[in-house]
Scaffold this motif. Structure first.
Motif, PDB file in Angstrom:
ATOM      1  N   LYS A 187       0.755  -0.807   0.269  1.00 37.11           N
ATOM      2  CA  LYS A 187      -0.180   0.282   0.317  1.00 37.11           C
ATOM      3  C   LYS A 187       0.825   1.092   0.020  1.00 37.11           C
ATOM      4  O   LYS A 187       0.151   2.445   0.162  1.00 37.11           O
ATOM      5  CB  LYS A 187      -0.628   0.113   1.445  1.00 37.11           C
ATOM      6  CG  LYS A 187      -2.179  -1.074   1.705  1.00 37.11           C
ATOM      7  CD  LYS A 187      -3.203  -0.715   0.278  1.00 37.11           C
ATOM      8  CE  LYS A 187      -4.337  -1.949   0.385  1.00 37.11           C
ATOM      9  NZ  LYS A 187      -4.784  -2.045  -0.729  1.00 37.11           N
ATOM     10  N   GLY A 188       2.490   1.248  -0.334  1.00 38.20           N
ATOM     11  CA  GLY A 188       2.890   2.231  -0.403  1.00 38.20           C
ATOM     12  C   GLY A 188       2.678   2.949   1.287  1.00 38.20           C
ATOM     13  O   GLY A 188       2.841   2.782   1.742  1.00 38.20           O
ATOM     14  N   ASP A 189       2.778   4.402   1.025  1.00 43.11           N
ATOM     15  CA  ASP A 189       2.551   5.470   2.130  1.00 43.11           C
ATOM     16  C   ASP A 189       1.287   5.974   2.544  1.00 43.11           C
ATOM     17  O   ASP A 189       0.765   6.942   2.498  1.00 43.11           O
ATOM     18  CB  ASP A 189       3.365   6.506   1.734  1.00 43.11           C
ATOM     19  CG  ASP A 189       4.111   7.154   0.344  1.00 43.11           C
ATOM     20  OD1 ASP A 189       2.763   6.399  -0.353  1.00 43.11           O
ATOM     21  OD2 ASP A 189       4.420   8.421   0.365  1.00 43.11           O
ATOM     22  N   GLU A 190       0.312   5.041   2.311  1.00 41.08           N
ATOM     23  CA  GLU A 190      -1.348   5.344   1.822  1.00 41.08           C
ATOM     24  C   GLU A 190      -1.501   4.927   3.346  1.00 41.08           C
ATOM     25  O   GLU A 190      -2.374   6.149   3.584  1.00 41.08           O
ATOM     26  CB  GLU A 190      -1.904   4.905   1.281  1.00 41.08           C
ATOM     27  CG  GLU A 190      -1.342   4.965  -0.264  1.00 41.08           C
ATOM     28  CD  GLU A 190      -2.502   3.817  -1.023  1.00 41.08           C
ATOM     29  OE1 GLU A 190      -3.999   3.532  -0.751  1.00 41.08           O
ATOM     30  OE2 GLU A 190      -2.221   3.107  -1.786  1.00 41.08           O
ATOM     31  N   GLN A 215      -8.779   2.694   8.363  1.00 36.75           N
ATOM     32  CA  GLN A 215      -9.561   1.679   8.113  1.00 36.75           C
ATOM     33  C   GLN A 215      -9.961   1.154   6.783  1.00 36.75           C
ATOM     34  O   GLN A 215     -10.308   0.178   6.967  1.00 36.75           O
ATOM     35  CB  GLN A 215     -11.221   2.685   9.243  1.00 36.75           C
ATOM     36  CG  GLN A 215     -10.807   2.159  10.564  1.00 36.75           C
ATOM     37  CD  GLN A 215     -10.346   0.561  11.398  1.00 36.75           C
ATOM     38  OE1 GLN A 215     -10.316  -0.514  11.287  1.00 36.75           O
ATOM     39  NE2 GLN A 215      -8.921   0.714  12.187  1.00 36.75           N
ATOM     40  N   ALA A 216      -9.969   2.291   6.064  1.00 36.54           N
ATOM     41  CA  ALA A 216     -11.016   1.213   4.835  1.00 36.54           C
ATOM     42  C   ALA A 216     -10.057   0.709   4.174  1.00 36.54           C
ATOM     43  O   ALA A 216     -10.772  -0.322   3.167  1.00 36.54           O
ATOM     44  CB  ALA A 216     -10.968   2.793   4.196  1.00 36.54           C
ATOM     45  N   LEU A 217      -8.443   1.183   4.245  1.00 42.61           N
ATOM     46  CA  LEU A 217      -7.596   0.623   3.324  1.00 42.61           C
ATOM     47  C   LEU A 217      -7.827  -1.012   3.980  1.00 42.61           C
ATOM     48  O   LEU A 217      -6.914  -1.820   3.376  1.00 42.61           O
ATOM     49  CB  LEU A 217      -5.927   0.587   3.893  1.00 42.61           C
ATOM     50  CG  LEU A 217      -5.750   2.232   3.231  1.00 42.61           C
ATOM     51  CD1 LEU A 217      -5.000   3.426   2.993  1.00 42.61           C
ATOM     52  CD2 LEU A 217      -5.490   1.872   1.475  1.00 42.61           C
ATOM     53  N   LEU A 218      -7.617  -0.839   5.169  1.00 40.89           N
ATOM     54  CA  LEU A 218      -7.820  -2.159   5.958  1.00 40.89           C
ATOM     55  C   LEU A 218      -8.813  -2.847   5.254  1.00 40.89           C
ATOM     56  O   LEU A 218      -8.705  -4.071   5.838  1.00 40.89           O
ATOM     57  CB  LEU A 218      -7.847  -2.128   6.978  1.00 40.89           C
ATOM     58  CG  LEU A 218      -5.988  -1.691   7.525  1.00 40.89           C
ATOM     59  CD1 LEU A 218      -6.242  -1.338   9.623  1.00 40.89           C
ATOM     60  CD2 LEU A 218      -5.393  -2.906   7.501  1.00 40.89           C
ATOM     61  N   GLU A 219      -9.642  -2.931   5.007  1.00 40.60           N
ATOM     62  CA  GLU A 219     -11.256  -3.693   5.002  1.00 40.60           C
ATOM     63  C   GLU A 219     -10.885  -5.092   3.770  1.00 40.60           C
ATOM     64  O   GLU A 219     -11.181  -5.542   4.102  1.00 40.60           O
ATOM     65  CB  GLU A 219     -12.080  -3.169   3.296  1.00 40.60           C
ATOM     66  CG  GLU A 219     -12.687  -1.768   4.665  1.00 40.60           C
ATOM     67  CD  GLU A 219     -13.620  -1.991   4.893  1.00 40.60           C
ATOM     68  OE1 GLU A 219     -14.544  -3.435   4.391  1.00 40.60           O
ATOM     69  OE2 GLU A 219     -14.257  -1.981   6.125  1.00 40.60           O
TER      70      GLU A 219
END
Ligand code: AMP
Length: 422
Positions: A187-190, A215-219
């Motif tokens: 995910k790089g530096d998001e 939290q959204a990225l972890l979906e």
């Protein structure tokens, strides 16, 4: 001169609130003791090292929330941020383990975390904490969660949800860590700054992050529950099976990772949707390796903590008014009646009744107002005339009725009335 205020995030529990606390504490003790738990009381301060070693260096609690200080000897101490580490320390120090029996302990008291205060989150807060040492049986995991639900419902709170998860054992978690690290790296530096740091030090902690973007990225993140080994899976299946047999409702939530490092296998949290953002009432889990890591024997253990402030907030939302035990107020009118009232109030208290009087010799009107405010169920009125006639007036504040009693056996009469015999 400006008055001194309490420390930010540390609350007084004022007299009109204390009844709620007592009610919760009494119920908790009753339930815990019925399940075989014994009370332990450990100091509020411990060596800082205890928490760093048990909770974990790279957890939020140890990194930024600890009330740590140097005492006058130069020792680094900390106010306890939670109870488990202290109880384990005490268990090891006093050799509380026995060969055969398991040990169930509980503690009720204040904890300290330097968090940003908001509704439901304070810097001094109180927990009801329960721990079991000496068994890895999934029966205990289920019994504990069953008891936790009973305790919360027993206090008078409904609409709670028990979320459960498994964190696997250190072996299966190691394999998962690598998978998660790869996902996070991709995910790089998001992610936020904190998560970028966690990614290196303690990747599982990213699930604790409150930032919406994270939290959204972890979906789409891989979930530990899908990676646990066969033994851990069998343990978890057995726990769920026992919960079902006990009729304890639960939901599997793979995101319950808990904010402390020592947890493994079963973890759980009780949530209420009526608490806003701080929605967890309590939580806990297994920590089989911790006793050994803190210098004790290799015993399995599991525990939970309930936040009392949140429990009481919910209770107050559900039950606006708490019934007060019917007390007695004695209004003495004139010097001699007041002296007689003074003796009578002590006699009533001596027989176990809650009684109060006016010590200042105020008018009947003002005494009745005070009796009303105090929530007294009954007022005994004693004037010069009554005293001469060896009588006393009894006013039932709820029924709004009045009757005359004999002054000579008023204590016996009040005992009968208070016990519901009249
Ligand atoms: P934890 O072990 O951090 O999950 O804490 C267990 C429970 O204690 C939580 O579910 C909350 O109800 C309560 N709690 C934890 N931290 C705080 C705090 N700062 N203020 C009030 N309650 C808290």
């Amino acid at each position: 001169m400006q008055s001194i205020q309490a420390v930010r995030g540390m609350n007084d529990i004022l007299p009109d609130q204390v009844r709620w606390w007592q009610r919760v504490e009494n119920k908790a003790r009753e339930v815990l003791e019925r399940f075989g738990y014994r009370e332990i009381r450990t100091p509020v301060a411990e060596k800082l090292e205890l928490f760093a070693r048990s909770i974990g260096q790279s957890t939020d609690i140890v990194e930024k929330e600890m009330y740590a200080f140097q005492d006058r000897n130069g020792d680094m101490l900390a106010l306890r941020p939670e109870a488990t580490a202290s109880i384990v320390r005490s268990y090891v120090q006093h050799g509380l383990q026995t060969d055969s029996a398991i040990l169930k302990l509980y503690q009720i008291g204040p904890m300290f975390r330097h968090e940003r205060p908001q509704k439901g989150r304070y810097r001094q807060f109180h927990q009801i904490d329960a721990e079991v040492f000496g068994t890895d049986s999934p029966m205990i995991d289920a019994e504990m969660m069953h008891m936790l639900s009973l305790l919360i419902e027993g206090v008078g709170i409904s609409g709670i949800v028990l979320n459960i998860n498994t964190l696997g054992c250190p072996q299966c978690r190691q394999a998962y860590r690598e998978t998660l690290k790869d996902f996070l790296a991709a995910k790089g530096d998001e992610f936020c700054q904190d998560c970028m740091r966690r990614r290196e030090t303690n990747p599982l902690r990213v699930f604790d992050c409150k930032v919406e973007k994270c939290q959204a990225l972890l979906e789409s993140a891989p979930m530990l529950i899908d990676y646990v080994c066969e033994d851990c899976r069998a343990h978890f299946d057995a726990v769920k099976d026992y919960l079902e047999k006990l009729g304890t409702r639960y939901a599997v939530n793979p995101r319950i990772v808990r904010g402390l490092d020592y947890y493994m296998r079963t973890t759980f949290e009780v949530i209420s949707d009526r608490l806003g953002s701080q929605n967890a009432i309590g939580g806990g889990g297994r920590y089989n390796g911790l006793v050994r890591d803190l210098g004790g024997p290799d015993v399995a253990a599991i525990g939970f903590a309930i936040g009392m402030e949140r429990l009481i907030m919910l209770l107050q939302q559900e039950q606006q008014d708490m019934e007060r035990a019917p007390g007695i107020f004695i209004a003495g009118l004139g010097e001699l009646p007041r002296q007689r009232a003074f003796l009578l109030v002590q006699q009533l208290r001596g027989r176990g009744l809650e009684a109060e009087m006016d010590y200042e010799g105020r008018s009947l009107k003002s005494q009745m107002r005070r009796a009303g405010k105090s929530g007294a169920g009954y007022v005994l009125i004693l004037g010069e005339e009554e005293l001469m006639g060896r009588q006393i007036q009894l006013r039932d504040m709820q029924a709004k009725t009045q009757m005359v009693l004999s002054l000579d056996d008023v204590v016996e009469s009040m005992l009968r009335i208070a016990s519901g015999a009249i």
